[in-house]
Design an enzyme around this catalytic site. Structure first.
Site, mmCIF file in Angstrom:
data_model
loop_
_atom_site.group_PDB
_atom_site.id
_atom_site.type_symbol
_atom_site.label_atom_id
_atom_site.label_comp_id
_atom_site.label_asym_id
_atom_site.label_seq_id
_atom_site.Cartn_x
_atom_site.Cartn_y
_atom_site.Cartn_z
ATOM 1 N N HIS A 155 -5.445 16.735 21.830
ATOM 2 C CA HIS A 155 -4.064 16.285 22.005
ATOM 3 C C HIS A 155 -3.728 15.151 21.030
ATOM 4 O O HIS A 155 -4.617 14.498 20.498
ATOM 5 C CB HIS A 155 -3.838 15.797 23.438
ATOM 6 C CG HIS A 155 -3.698 16.915 24.421
ATOM 7 N ND1 HIS A 155 -4.776 17.580 24.953
ATOM 8 C CD2 HIS A 155 -2.584 17.491 24.966
ATOM 9 C CE1 HIS A 155 -4.355 18.520 25.786
ATOM 10 N NE2 HIS A 155 -3.024 18.488 25.816
ATOM 11 N N LYS A 159 -1.502 10.387 24.163
ATOM 12 C CA LYS A 159 -1.748 10.896 25.507
ATOM 13 C C LYS A 159 -2.599 9.899 26.285
ATOM 14 O O LYS A 159 -3.596 9.383 25.788
ATOM 15 C CB LYS A 159 -2.452 12.259 25.426
ATOM 16 C CG LYS A 159 -2.629 12.912 26.784
ATOM 17 C CD LYS A 159 -3.075 14.353 26.646
ATOM 18 C CE LYS A 159 -3.350 14.984 27.990
ATOM 19 N NZ LYS A 159 -2.208 14.999 28.899
HETATM 20 P P1 NAP Z 1 5.926 9.785 26.974
HETATM 21 O O1 NAP Z 1 6.620 10.130 25.718
HETATM 22 O O2 NAP Z 1 5.041 8.569 27.003
HETATM 23 O O3 NAP Z 1 7.040 9.635 28.109
HETATM 24 C C1 NAP Z 1 6.765 9.142 29.376
HETATM 25 C C2 NAP Z 1 8.048 8.592 29.959
HETATM 26 O O4 NAP Z 1 7.753 8.086 31.262
HETATM 27 C C3 NAP Z 1 8.632 7.442 29.149
HETATM 28 O O5 NAP Z 1 10.029 7.581 29.096
HETATM 29 C C4 NAP Z 1 8.227 6.222 29.956
HETATM 30 O O6 NAP Z 1 9.129 5.152 29.856
HETATM 31 C C5 NAP Z 1 8.262 6.765 31.361
HETATM 32 N N1 NAP Z 1 7.430 5.933 32.232
HETATM 33 C C6 NAP Z 1 6.187 5.473 31.985
HETATM 34 N N2 NAP Z 1 5.747 4.725 33.014
HETATM 35 C C7 NAP Z 1 6.746 4.700 33.910
HETATM 36 C C8 NAP Z 1 6.902 4.068 35.160
HETATM 37 N N3 NAP Z 1 5.919 3.327 35.712
HETATM 38 N N4 NAP Z 1 8.066 4.249 35.822
HETATM 39 C C9 NAP Z 1 9.025 5.018 35.279
HETATM 40 N N5 NAP Z 1 8.946 5.640 34.095
HETATM 41 C C10 NAP Z 1 7.819 5.466 33.415
HETATM 42 O O7 NAP Z 1 5.032 10.991 27.488
HETATM 43 P P2 NAP Z 1 5.277 12.556 27.292
HETATM 44 O O8 NAP Z 1 4.540 13.039 26.111
HETATM 45 O O9 NAP Z 1 6.728 12.855 27.431
HETATM 46 O O10 NAP Z 1 4.499 13.132 28.569
HETATM 47 C C11 NAP Z 1 4.900 12.806 29.875
HETATM 48 C C12 NAP Z 1 3.950 13.479 30.867
HETATM 49 O O11 NAP Z 1 4.063 14.892 30.728
HETATM 50 C C13 NAP Z 1 2.461 13.156 30.618
HETATM 51 O O12 NAP Z 1 1.796 13.084 31.863
HETATM 52 C C14 NAP Z 1 1.978 14.366 29.838
HETATM 53 O O13 NAP Z 1 0.576 14.566 29.951
HETATM 54 C C15 NAP Z 1 2.769 15.456 30.520
HETATM 55 N N6 NAP Z 1 2.914 16.705 29.784
HETATM 56 C C16 NAP Z 1 2.972 17.827 30.534
HETATM 57 C C17 NAP Z 1 3.150 19.056 29.944
HETATM 58 C C18 NAP Z 1 3.225 20.283 30.819
HETATM 59 O O14 NAP Z 1 3.374 21.400 30.285
HETATM 60 N N7 NAP Z 1 3.151 20.124 32.131
HETATM 61 C C19 NAP Z 1 3.273 19.137 28.542
HETATM 62 C C20 NAP Z 1 3.231 17.976 27.798
HETATM 63 C C21 NAP Z 1 3.078 16.745 28.418
HETATM 64 P P3 NAP Z 1 8.791 3.833 28.985
HETATM 65 O O15 NAP Z 1 9.282 4.158 27.621
HETATM 66 O O16 NAP Z 1 9.578 2.774 29.676
HETATM 67 O O17 NAP Z 1 7.308 3.601 29.060
#
Ligand code: NAP
Length: 270
Positions: A155, A159
């Site tokens: 990844h 991540k």
């Molecule tokens: P990301 O870009 O870091 O986005 C995470 C978001 O969550 C950011 O907007 C962040 O806000 C917010 N956040 C973090 N901590 C928080 C808290 N305590 N309270 C409220 N909001 C909070 O991550 P991403 O790449 O989008 O991935 C997000 C999740 O999806 C991860 O767990 C990843 O592993 C998962 N994912 C899943 C799939 C699937 O197919 N299921 C695919 C890809 C990724 P801030 O900017 O304020 O920190």
């Protein structure tokens, strides 16, 4: 035409949240009614993120639900925030599609127990890419015949959790058909901590984190004089979006708690 499904997105400013919001802009069956972010309050989504979405940002999911009355939450945050958000959605009686990964077994168990008290459709899926779900299914099929297997998941370097939810889920599916046993030489020595990867009942899982990667996984099976490689590559976050859309349509019609996209892809997949 049916009324669009009203959506609130948590983690809206994140990579996955933004991708989903932009995907919805071309899908008239969905309407973004609110977005949740820790810092943005009252700002219009289109102004903050670009694109044509018109909906306000909230810092509180509960307030967003009470004011905007969404039908379904889409969550892409962190395990801690996603867990709280799933409980909030249940308490407010709305459906939830949770893509956040990294939940502990205890968190998942508790969410399932809570769901029994608040039965609105909930899907938690560690991977929404259809090809990745097929990769997991094919791996389970192969493990019946080739029970020695290692998983390499790769990844992007932002991540937070390791191993990936997909790797854990793949190993769990393989364990359903593979008798637990240690692999490799019984006297194997690790001269560097962790060099043989994590150990899930003898299945080794290796996590690679590098800039330039999106989400990739290779499952390698070894038998007498042969190896089998089953590999999936998510080259763009766009590949997750049709699975999210499918999940929302499903939870709108079905009140069950479901873990894993494979359970809603049709009878032959489950
Ligand atoms: P990301 O870009 O870091 O986005 C995470 C978001 O969550 C950011 O907007 C962040 O806000 C917010 N956040 C973090 N901590 C928080 C808290 N305590 N309270 C409220 N909001 C909070 O991550 P991403 O790449 O989008 O991935 C997000 C999740 O999806 C991860 O767990 C990843 O592993 C998962 N994912 C899943 C799939 C699937 O197919 N299921 C695919 C890809 C990724 P801030 O900017 O304020 O920190």
């Amino acid at each position: 035409m049916n009324k669009p499904i009203r959506i609130v997105v948590a983690g809206a400013k994140g990579r996955m949240g933004q991708e989903w919001i932009h995907y919805m802009e071309g899908e008239p069956t969905f309407q973004l009614v609110a977005a949740v972010d820790r810092t943005l309050e009252g700002v219009d989504v289109g102004n903050a993120l670009g694109g044509s979405s018109q909906a306000p940002f909230y810092t509180s999911l509960a307030e967003a639900i009470e004011k905007e009355r969404p039908d379904c939450l889409v969550d892409f945050t962190t395990p801690e925030a996603g867990y709280r958000n799933a409980l909030t959605a249940m308490e407010h009686g709305i459906r939830a599609v949770i893509g956040t990964t990294g939940f502990s077994e205890e968190q998942l168990k508790h969410l399932e127990e809570e769901h029994a008290k608040h039965p609105a459709g909930m899907l938690i899926a560690p991977n929404f890419a259809i090809g990745a779900v097929l990769m997991m299914q094919f791996s389970k099929m192969a493990a019946r015949f080739l029970p020695d297997v290692e998983i390499i998941e790769m990844h992007h370097n932002q991540k937070l959790d390791a191993p990936s939810g997909t790797a854990r889920k793949t190993a769990a599916m393989i364990q359903e058909v593979r008798q637990a046993h240690q692999q490799g030489h019984p006297n194997e020595l690790e001269h560097m901590a962790g060099v043989r990867g994590g150990d899930m009942e003898g299945i080794r899982i290796h996590s690679v984190r590098l800039p330039g990667l999106v989400a990739h996984q290779e499952v390698i099976f070894g038998g007498e004089g042969e190896t089998l490689h089953i590999r999936h590559d998510s080259n763009s976050r766009r590949c997750f979006m049709p699975g999210v859309a499918l999940g929302i349509r499903y939870v709108m019609e079905h009140p069950q708690y479901i873990y894993g996209l494979e359970h809603i892809l049709g009878g032959e997949m489950a």
